[in-house]
Design an enzyme around this catalytic site. Structure first.
Site, PDB file in Angstrom:
ATOM      1  N   CYS A 211      36.985  32.170  99.922  1.00 30.58           N
ATOM      2  CA  CYS A 211      36.194  31.099  99.950  1.00 30.58           C
ATOM      3  C   CYS A 211      35.003  31.085 101.154  1.00 30.58           C
ATOM      4  O   CYS A 211      34.064  30.442 100.935  1.00 30.58           O
ATOM      5  CB  CYS A 211      37.139  29.776 100.183  1.00 30.58           C
ATOM      6  SG  CYS A 211      38.138  29.940 101.621  1.00 30.58           S
TER       7      CYS A 211
ATOM      8  N   ASP B 116      32.437  22.826  96.708  1.00 30.03           N
ATOM      9  CA  ASP B 116      33.723  23.279  96.715  1.00 30.03           C
ATOM     10  C   ASP B 116      33.548  24.645  96.018  1.00 30.03           C
ATOM     11  O   ASP B 116      33.571  24.636  94.924  1.00 30.03           O
ATOM     12  CB  ASP B 116      34.751  22.614  96.445  1.00 30.03           C
ATOM     13  CG  ASP B 116      36.163  22.859  96.613  1.00 30.03           C
ATOM     14  OD1 ASP B 116      36.248  23.898  97.214  1.00 30.03           O
ATOM     15  OD2 ASP B 116      37.128  22.200  96.211  1.00 30.03           O
TER      16      ASP B 116
ATOM     17  N   HIS C 174      36.344  26.540  95.586  1.00 26.31           N
ATOM     18  CA  HIS C 174      37.678  26.628  94.819  1.00 26.31           C
ATOM     19  C   HIS C 174      37.677  26.303  93.413  1.00 26.31           C
ATOM     20  O   HIS C 174      38.615  25.674  92.944  1.00 26.31           O
ATOM     21  CB  HIS C 174      38.630  25.982  95.797  1.00 26.31           C
ATOM     22  CG  HIS C 174      38.717  26.376  97.174  1.00 26.31           C
ATOM     23  ND1 HIS C 174      38.072  25.667  98.297  1.00 26.31           N
ATOM     24  CD2 HIS C 174      39.391  27.320  97.644  1.00 26.31           C
ATOM     25  CE1 HIS C 174      38.103  26.310  99.293  1.00 26.31           C
ATOM     26  NE2 HIS C 174      39.247  27.328  99.104  1.00 26.31           N
TER      27      HIS C 174
END
Length: 545
Positions: free
Chosen positions: A120, A323, A325
């Site tokens: 990430c 994000d 993820h």
């Protein structure tokens, strides 16, 4: 996408626009939060009577703001890309990494075909770099549409549609920098980040540099320092990007002007910061928002503990981010569809929840733009409680510390070897125990070291400056040292041997590669990336973000 991740995605409902008063910011552009509610006219007419349009229940985002957000390049987890081999000497893959491999689409004993669970910080750093390149080659006014066409907004069009620059001169500089360049398209920029060993800014290249320069094995989490070092090195290896990078490998918000000007323009300025112990110290909230409101801003790669996000804007005390993820299949080099690199989904995070470790980026087009940037920092100095970026004429020309200076430095030059204490921060620390800093704080967060760090900070006289040594060296600590008794809340004086010194561990090997010790939170590398379990044991653990 695993069932757990899918359920989490559905449960994490997209925030709505419920504040129709506070302005919205996106990388230096400011938008009226209420523009989407007045699509044609502010009023409607019924039977000759003008009736105000009721907007109280509208939760949509302004279209100009949303178009800007959708135009940001978004890098995220990918599955099924060419193998990233295990690091040399790594004979086994631990259980935590094995679970991440399975979550990423399969197990390969030779290495990794997905970055799910560990990539990430690399993805958010790629996002920061990709958007800097977008500004470099297509300009701040470029807008993405689905399909092959795109919309380019001139400065005037941007203002007429609701978005205003906080500094029009900087936008003109950016437009001038790309006025004659059309060869580099959005597709070309994205191709530089595709998950292939041959792509100049691929995850493969980031991992390779992390192994070589930062001692970060494949499959391990990056911190802001490793990410900044990778961007610096990879841009130097690929001059066709048209972007130079200034990165103070020692970490912190110190920028040395003579070195920066020697680097040249257009320039990406990177600052690795740590602004607290567990969370961002509130005295830096204004400075963080100011950084994102500057027209030179290309965002922040940071996040909440154990999770990295790409922050691009804010509204009040809520930060907007993309994000990484969200696992998606890797894009082939022959695929021209860029849809999966853009998102209309907006996530929000309150400043109090933000992890203190981060990588901040600024895109500077020219020396004139640099002067504008410096002027913006100077103008905001009196408005913010504490600055997080400090510009010095040179590395060897830093003024001595006195009552009016912003900080005092203790220790060596690597990320984990010093703390800066502002006057206001010292007062807050005395009341709250939070010794957050504008540059770096110790990464080892056990209570014993936090106590020792606080003791060192409180022992430094207000008018004394202990200069950083670029190599590791002992630092004299004034004696006697005031220490808090373990058994009660009273202060007791502890006489220490006069010859005792605080030894700063040598980090020279990592400094030579432009990669300093990572700062962040203690996590088990064998655990899943989203696990948030802290441990007080340091065996087989690393301090990462």
């Amino acid at each position: 996408m695993s069932l757990q991740r899918a359920l989490q995605y559905l449960w994490d409902a997209e925030p709505h626009n419920t504040d129709h008063v506070t302005p919205l910011f996106c990388l230096g552009q400011v938008y009226d939060a209420d523009t989407s509610l007045k699509e044609v006219n502010d009023d409607t007419e019924e039977d000759g009577i003008v009736v105000p349009l009721d907007t109280s229940n509208d939760t949509s985002w302004p279209p100009d703001f949303l178009a800007d957000v959708q135009s940001r390049i978004w890098l995220s987890y990918r599955t099924g890309f060419p193998l990233i081999p295990k690091s040399d000497g790594s004979g086994t893959i631990h259980l935590g990494k094995l679970k991440n491999m399975i979550r990423g689409g399969g197990f390969d004993p030779r290495g990794y075909t997905s970055d799910v669970g560990w990539g990430c910080m690399i993805r958010t750093s790629q996002s920061l770099l990709a958007n800097a390149l977008l500004f470099r080659h297509l300009g701040r006014g470029w807008r993405w549409n689905k399909g092959d066409d795109f919309v380019y907004l001139s400065e005037g069009n941007t203002e007429s549609r609701g978005g205003e620059s906080r500094n029009g001169g900087a936008n003109k500089e950016q437009e001038t920098a790309v006025s004659e360049e059309t060869a580099v398209s959005e597709e070309t920029i994205i191709s530089w980040f595709l998950d292939s060993p041959d792509s100049p800014f691929s995850i493969h290249k980031f991992v390779r540099h992390g192994e070589k320069a930062c001692s970060t094995p494949a499959g391990d989490w990056f911190g802001p320092s490793a990410a900044g070092s990778s961007i610096y090195a990879l841009c130097n290896e690929f001059p066709d990007s048209g972007l130079k990078v200034y990165y103070n490998g020692n970490g912190g918000g110190d920028v040395y002007e003579d070195e920066l000007l020697e680097t040249g323009f257009p320039l990406l300025v990177l600052c690795g910061l740590r602004l607290g112990i567990d969370n961002v110290n509130p005295i830096y909230w204004d400075s963080l928002r100011q950084m994102l409101s500057l027209p030179q801003s290309v965002g922040i790669a940071g996040g909440r503990p154990f999770t990295s996000h790409y922050f691009f804007g804010f509204q009040g005390e809520q930060l907007f981010y993309l994000d990484p993820h969200q696992p998606k299949p890797a894009v082939k080099t022959t695929d021209k569809d860029t849809t999966s690199f853009h998102s209309s989904r907006i996530w929000k995070l309150h400043l109090k929840e933000m992890d203190p470790s981060m990588l901040v980026g600024f895109y500077i087009t020219s020396e004139a733009d640099w002067e504008t940037f410096k002027g913006s920092l100077t103008a905001s100095k009196e408005k913010t409680s504490s600055q997080i970026v400090h510009i010095h004429p040179s590395r060897h020309n830093i003024p001595s510390f006195d009552e009016e200076d912003e900080y005092v430095s203790i220790g060596g030059a690597s990320d984990d070897d010093f703390v800066d204490v502002t006057k206001r921060a010292r007062k807050v620390a005395a009341m709250t125990g939070n010794t957050g800093s504008g540059r770096s704080s110790p990464s080892i967060l056990d209570s014993h070291l936090v106590t020792e760090t606080r003791d060192i900070i409180e022992s430094v006289p207000p008018r004394k400056r202990v200069d950083n040594d670029l190599t590791s060296a002992p630092v004299d600590v004034p004696k006697p040292v005031q220490k808090r008794s373990q058994s009660h809340g009273d202060w007791e004086k502890v006489e220490e041997p006069e010859e005792e010194m605080v030894e700063v561990e040598s980090m020279k090997g990592m400094q030579d590669n432009g990669c300093s010790a990572e700062y962040g939170s203690l996590v088990d590398r064998d655990a899943e990336a989203d696990d948030s379990t802290l441990s007080t044991e340091t065996t087989d653990r690393d301090w990462v973000v």
